[in-house]
Design a protein around this motif. Structure first.
Motif, PDB file in Angstrom:
ATOM      1  N   UNK A   2       0.821  -1.203   0.000  1.00  0.00           N
ATOM      2  CA  UNK A   2       0.000   0.000   0.000  1.00  0.00           C
ATOM      3  C   UNK A   2       0.861   1.262   0.000  1.00  0.00           C
ATOM      4  N   UNK A   3       0.205   2.386  -0.259  1.00  0.00           N
ATOM      5  CA  UNK A   3       0.912   3.665  -0.204  1.00  0.00           C
ATOM      6  C   UNK A   3       1.502   3.902   1.180  1.00  0.00           C
ATOM      7  N   UNK A   4       0.725   3.625   2.226  1.00  0.00           N
ATOM      8  CA  UNK A   4       1.244   3.854   3.576  1.00  0.00           C
ATOM      9  C   UNK A   4       2.400   2.908   3.898  1.00  0.00           C
ATOM     10  N   UNK A  11      -3.842   5.271  12.677  1.00  0.00           N
ATOM     11  CA  UNK A  11      -3.339   6.627  12.580  1.00  0.00           C
ATOM     12  C   UNK A  11      -3.095   7.006  11.135  1.00  0.00           C
ATOM     13  N   UNK A  12      -3.142   8.286  10.848  1.00  0.00           N
ATOM     14  CA  UNK A  12      -2.860   8.721   9.473  1.00  0.00           C
ATOM     15  C   UNK A  12      -1.375   8.582   9.151  1.00  0.00           C
ATOM     16  N   UNK A  13      -0.520   8.536  10.189  1.00  0.00           N
ATOM     17  CA  UNK A  13       0.925   8.512   9.990  1.00  0.00           C
ATOM     18  C   UNK A  13       1.489   7.148  10.386  1.00  0.00           C
ATOM     19  N   UNK A  14       0.915   6.088   9.825  1.00  0.00           N
ATOM     20  CA  UNK A  14       1.409   4.747  10.153  1.00  0.00           C
ATOM     21  C   UNK A  14       1.312   3.798   8.980  1.00  0.00           C
ATOM     22  N   UNK A  15       2.094   2.749   9.069  1.00  0.00           N
ATOM     23  CA  UNK A  15       2.260   1.801   7.969  1.00  0.00           C
ATOM     24  C   UNK A  15       0.972   1.055   7.638  1.00  0.00           C
ATOM     25  N   UNK A  16       0.091   0.813   8.612  1.00  0.00           N
ATOM     26  CA  UNK A  16      -1.113   0.017   8.381  1.00  0.00           C
ATOM     27  C   UNK A  16      -2.328   0.845   7.947  1.00  0.00           C
TER      28      UNK A  16
END
Length: 330
Positions: free
Chosen positions: A204-206, A261-266
């Motif tokens: 994914x992008x994240x 969270x918006x700032x996490x890998x998942x």
């Protein structure tokens, strides 16, 4: 070229500065950090009036799987007062499927013991790379079956059993819920998936945004965790119970809460999972906390965003448990 990333919440950024971060995880590093991933449970219980019981249940291969059962001594003091059977939270700990134990992140479900008089049962599933494939999720499922079969003995309302977990535990909770649906037992009231680890493909992008940068849990660490679990299993042979994002059919699942969270890998695999439950006609509530890194509410519970996330999750669970209450427990 550096991939742009969402900004961290300002308070979390300050708190994260005091936490040692890594970019990668290796077998040698895992040996070093594993001892620190075990959480002492006694400090969590010292101010709580809780009965603690330890038991084991046999895995499919006969290996004893430890369960810790925590029950409030006076559940009549909760909002579910009276001589009713209690709700049950079946807790699956995080740790990338390679570390942690049944006491990891236990402060989260203990809040629900305090709030609802819930019985909390936490499972010590076997870890990768020593255990691989479906072993981890099967261990969790066998523990859940035991809880359902012993509901009366535990004082648990069988209509109000909820599976919950964080990170890897959230992914295993999702896999257990798929197993319960497909095997027809036990009936679950809901699943709470907290920053769940759902997709072994890491595409994914994240996943890309949080690769090549130190973090609590990075794309490289995620790939390591999945390699340990899958042990060379080809993509086409990975069961959806192990990597729940692979499930073709997400219909028939119990009410689901997903947060990330918006700032996490998942972030992206978690939001996609909720969207696919909606597409299948299911009920899911999704929260993406702006500026939240992976595990922010567990690592930094004092932050305002963490308190809000935990309170929101608890309020959802309160609504669910009220609507699922068994007539026999009234």
């Amino acid at each position: 070229m550096t991939t742009a990333r969402p900004e961290l919440d300002s308070e979390l950024r300050e708190l994260l500065a005091g936490i040692p971060l890594m970019s990668e995880l290796t077998e040698d590093l895992l040996k070093e950090v594993r001892p620190y991933s075990s959480t002492p449970v006694e400090p969590l219980l010292v101010h709580r009036n809780v009965d603690r019981r330890e038991t084991t249940v046999p895995a499919e291969d006969g290996t004893p799987i430890p369960l810790t059962i925590l029950s409030p001594v006076r559940p009549e003091n909760s909002q579910y007062d009276g001589p009713t059977a209690a709700p049950c939270v079946y807790w699956v700990h995080g740790g990338g499927m390679v570390m942690g134990d049944r006491f990891s992140q236990l402060d989260i479900p203990l809040e629900w013991l305090d709030e609802f008089g819930a019985v909390v049962v936490s499972v010590d599933y076997r870890l990768a790379p020593e255990a691989t494939g479906t072993t981890l999720v099967d261990d969790c499922y066998q523990g859940l079956l035991w809880v359902a079969e012993h509901a009366a003995e535990l004082g648990v309302d069988p209509a109000r059993i909820v599976v919950a977990g964080a990170s890897a535990g959230g992914g295993l909770a999702a896999g257990v819920t798929l197993l319960a649906r497909d095997l027809g037992t036990p009936a679950l009231a809901g699943q709470v998936l907290i920053g769940p680890m759902l997709d072994h493909r890491n595409r994914t992008t994240s996943s890309h945004q949080y690769t090549g940068v130190p973090g609590v849990w990075t794309g490289e660490m995620n790939a390591f965790g999945w390699r340990c679990v899958l042990a060379g299993l080809p993509d086409g042979e990975v069961p959806a119970y192990v990597s729940p994002a692979l499930a073709d059919d997400l219909s028939g699942l119990p009410a689901t809460y997903v947060d990330t969270g918006s700032a996490e890998v998942f972030r992206d695999e978690d939001t996609d999972y909720a969207a696919r439950i909606w597409a299948a006609g299911g009920q899911a509530e999704l929260h993406v906390w702006a500026g939240g890194f992976h595990g922010f509410d567990a690592l930094c519970p004092q932050a305002e965003i963490s308190a809000t996330a935990r309170r929101t999750r608890t309020e959802w669970l309160a609504r669910l448990l009220r609507t699922r209450r068994s007539p026999l427990s009234s």
